[in-house]
Write a protein that holds these residues in place. Structure first.
Motif, mmCIF file in Angstrom:
data_model
loop_
_atom_site.group_PDB
_atom_site.id
_atom_site.type_symbol
_atom_site.label_atom_id
_atom_site.label_comp_id
_atom_site.label_asym_id
_atom_site.label_seq_id
_atom_site.Cartn_x
_atom_site.Cartn_y
_atom_site.Cartn_z
ATOM 1 N N ASP A 137 0.842 -1.204 0.000
ATOM 2 C CA ASP A 137 0.000 0.000 0.000
ATOM 3 C C ASP A 137 0.872 1.248 0.000
ATOM 4 O OD1 ASP A 137 -2.359 -1.451 0.066
ATOM 5 O OD2 ASP A 137 -2.427 -1.483 2.261
ATOM 6 N N GLY A 138 0.289 2.355 -0.466
ATOM 7 C CA GLY A 138 0.950 3.646 -0.395
ATOM 8 C C GLY A 138 1.829 3.992 -1.578
ATOM 9 N N LEU A 139 1.952 3.091 -2.555
ATOM 10 C CA LEU A 139 2.778 3.387 -3.724
ATOM 11 C C LEU A 139 1.988 4.206 -4.739
ATOM 12 C CD1 LEU A 139 4.463 -0.093 -4.369
ATOM 13 C CD2 LEU A 139 5.483 1.907 -3.270
ATOM 14 N N GLN A 140 2.659 5.147 -5.371
ATOM 15 C CA GLN A 140 2.063 5.883 -6.480
ATOM 16 C C GLN A 140 1.939 4.923 -7.668
ATOM 17 O OE1 GLN A 140 0.834 9.033 -6.423
ATOM 18 N NE2 GLN A 140 1.234 8.846 -4.228
ATOM 19 N N PRO A 141 1.039 5.207 -8.632
ATOM 20 C CA PRO A 141 0.793 4.247 -9.716
ATOM 21 C C PRO A 141 2.048 3.763 -10.447
ATOM 22 C CG PRO A 141 -0.923 5.895 -9.736
ATOM 23 C CD PRO A 141 0.089 6.329 -8.701
ATOM 24 N N LEU A 142 2.965 4.650 -10.825
ATOM 25 C CA LEU A 142 4.153 4.183 -11.545
ATOM 26 C C LEU A 142 5.072 3.345 -10.652
ATOM 27 C CD1 LEU A 142 5.126 7.128 -13.925
ATOM 28 C CD2 LEU A 142 4.063 4.937 -14.509
ATOM 29 N N ASP A 143 5.178 3.708 -9.379
ATOM 30 C CA ASP A 143 5.988 2.908 -8.460
ATOM 31 C C ASP A 143 5.341 1.548 -8.222
ATOM 32 O OD1 ASP A 143 7.996 4.841 -8.093
ATOM 33 O OD2 ASP A 143 6.735 5.895 -6.638
ATOM 34 N N LEU A 144 4.020 1.537 -8.170
ATOM 35 C CA LEU A 144 3.285 0.294 -8.032
ATOM 36 C C LEU A 144 3.560 -0.610 -9.240
ATOM 37 C CD1 LEU A 144 -0.338 0.194 -6.750
ATOM 38 C CD2 LEU A 144 0.444 -1.390 -8.468
ATOM 39 N N LEU A 145 3.549 -0.023 -10.433
ATOM 40 C CA LEU A 145 3.815 -0.799 -11.645
ATOM 41 C C LEU A 145 5.255 -1.292 -11.687
ATOM 42 C CD1 LEU A 145 1.827 1.130 -14.364
ATOM 43 C CD2 LEU A 145 1.273 -1.053 -13.299
ATOM 44 N N LEU A 146 6.194 -0.448 -11.306
ATOM 45 C CA LEU A 146 7.587 -0.881 -11.276
ATOM 46 C C LEU A 146 7.730 -2.083 -10.343
ATOM 47 C CD1 LEU A 146 10.561 -0.674 -11.973
ATOM 48 C CD2 LEU A 146 10.780 1.091 -10.205
ATOM 49 N N HIS A 147 7.115 -2.011 -9.179
ATOM 50 C CA HIS A 147 7.139 -3.136 -8.248
ATOM 51 C C HIS A 147 6.578 -4.394 -8.921
ATOM 52 C CE1 HIS A 147 6.688 -5.393 -4.491
ATOM 53 N NE2 HIS A 147 5.513 -5.743 -4.976
ATOM 54 N N ALA A 148 5.448 -4.260 -9.589
ATOM 55 C CA ALA A 148 4.801 -5.413 -10.237
ATOM 56 C C ALA A 148 5.669 -5.978 -11.362
ATOM 57 C CB ALA A 148 3.423 -5.006 -10.766
ATOM 58 N N PHE A 149 6.241 -5.116 -12.188
ATOM 59 C CA PHE A 149 7.093 -5.597 -13.278
ATOM 60 C C PHE A 149 8.333 -6.311 -12.728
ATOM 61 C CE2 PHE A 149 5.083 -2.130 -15.951
ATOM 62 C CZ PHE A 149 4.343 -3.021 -16.723
ATOM 63 N N ARG A 150 8.863 -5.815 -11.633
ATOM 64 C CA ARG A 150 10.030 -6.479 -11.033
ATOM 65 C C ARG A 150 9.643 -7.855 -10.493
ATOM 66 N NH1 ARG A 150 13.551 -2.659 -7.353
ATOM 67 N NH2 ARG A 150 15.206 -4.079 -8.022
ATOM 68 N N GLU A 151 8.407 -8.003 -10.065
ATOM 69 C CA GLU A 151 7.933 -9.294 -9.568
ATOM 70 C C GLU A 151 7.813 -10.331 -10.686
ATOM 71 O OE1 GLU A 151 6.986 -10.423 -6.327
ATOM 72 O OE2 GLU A 151 8.194 -8.674 -5.792
ATOM 73 N N VAL A 152 7.533 -9.891 -11.914
ATOM 74 C CA VAL A 152 7.299 -10.840 -13.017
ATOM 75 C C VAL A 152 8.461 -10.929 -14.001
ATOM 76 C CG1 VAL A 152 4.795 -10.517 -12.847
ATOM 77 C CG2 VAL A 152 6.098 -9.220 -14.555
ATOM 78 N N GLU A 153 9.505 -10.140 -13.813
ATOM 79 C CA GLU A 153 10.597 -10.135 -14.796
ATOM 80 C C GLU A 153 11.266 -11.501 -14.934
ATOM 81 O OE1 GLU A 153 13.109 -6.913 -13.537
ATOM 82 O OE2 GLU A 153 13.959 -8.069 -11.898
ATOM 83 N N HIS A 154 11.175 -12.328 -13.917
ATOM 84 C CA HIS A 154 11.765 -13.670 -13.995
ATOM 85 C C HIS A 154 11.138 -14.500 -15.118
ATOM 86 C CE1 HIS A 154 8.379 -15.951 -12.271
ATOM 87 N NE2 HIS A 154 8.138 -14.825 -11.647
ATOM 88 N N ILE A 155 9.889 -14.209 -15.467
ATOM 89 C CA ILE A 155 9.225 -14.945 -16.543
ATOM 90 C C ILE A 155 9.989 -14.743 -17.852
ATOM 91 C CG2 ILE A 155 7.113 -15.110 -17.930
ATOM 92 C CD1 ILE A 155 5.550 -14.339 -15.363
ATOM 93 N N LEU A 156 10.395 -13.514 -18.129
ATOM 94 C CA LEU A 156 11.175 -13.245 -19.334
ATOM 95 C C LEU A 156 12.587 -13.805 -19.201
ATOM 96 C CD1 LEU A 156 8.809 -11.186 -19.742
ATOM 97 C CD2 LEU A 156 10.478 -9.802 -20.942
ATOM 98 N N GLU A 157 13.183 -13.627 -18.045
ATOM 99 C CA GLU A 157 14.554 -14.098 -17.843
ATOM 100 C C GLU A 157 14.653 -15.612 -18.020
ATOM 101 O OE1 GLU A 157 16.356 -10.770 -14.825
ATOM 102 O OE2 GLU A 157 15.131 -12.365 -13.978
#
Length: 194
Positions: free
Chosen positions: A75-95
């Motif tokens: 909670d408390g993340l601004q939309p772009l920071d929230l998205l950055l967090h989410a993309f970092r969570e799924v980047e392993h799929i591409l890796e």
């Protein structure tokens, strides 16, 4: 013969990718893909609805993982920071899929029908992410803008990672979001601070 459906899918994907690179997408048939994989055409259609979709397997998993990561972000993340967090969570799929991802992107770039499908898949993911942002209380207009902008930054990072594998996808992703923030702070030429 493949022992599992997952093995058959993997073999069909690899065969399709090889043939698309050798002959081109338009000159490759589903029967040829199945034969290269050591399977029959009926098996191809049990796994994929058409010869384009064979290169986009996993898109629904990425979309589901990404929307879940948005929902579960702190909670408390601004939309772009929230998205950055989410993309970092799924980047392993591409890796985890890099050996397939790199030539796949080359085939897509060279094939208009595949670029069109890629754009449709990207729009679908962006809309799912926007919906996940709305469910977190982000206003409609901002959710759409953040989702599409964030997806563009993620796509930029993935392409940079393919082009420069000396750095991790995470490094490229952080750079893309830093660049995005810098763009937001830049005053356009001729703008006197309106």
């Amino acid at each position: 013969m493949p022992r599992s459906g997952a093995e058959a899918r993997r073999r069909l994907q690899q065969a399709a990718l090889e043939l698309y690179r050798e002959r081109g997408f338009d000159r490759t048939t589903t029967a040829e893909i199945a034969a290269r994989a050591g399977l029959n055409e009926r098996t191809f259609f049990r796994h994929f609805p058409d010869k384009r979709e064979v290169l986009f397997d996993g898109e629904s998993d990425l979309r589901a993982s990404l929307t879940r990561a948005v929902a579960e972000a702190p909670d408390g993340l601004q939309p772009l920071d929230l998205l950055l967090h989410a993309f970092r969570e799924v980047e392993h799929i591409l890796e985890d899929n890099r050996p397939f991802a790199e030539p796949r992107l080359q085939v897509i770039a060279a094939t208009p029908a595949l670029r069109e499908r890629d754009l449709a898949k990207a729009a679908s993911i962006a809309e799912a992410v926007a919906q996940a942002l709305r469910q977190r209380g982000v206003a409609d207009r901002l959710a759409d803008l953040a989702a599409h902008t964030g997806w563009a930054a993620f796509h930029q990072a993935a392409q940079a990672w393919i082009d420069d594998p000396s750095q991790s996808l995470d490094v490229h992703l952080l750079q893309a979001f830093d660049d995005l923030r810098a763009l937001c702070l830049t005053t356009p030429a001729g703008d006197s601070g309106r």
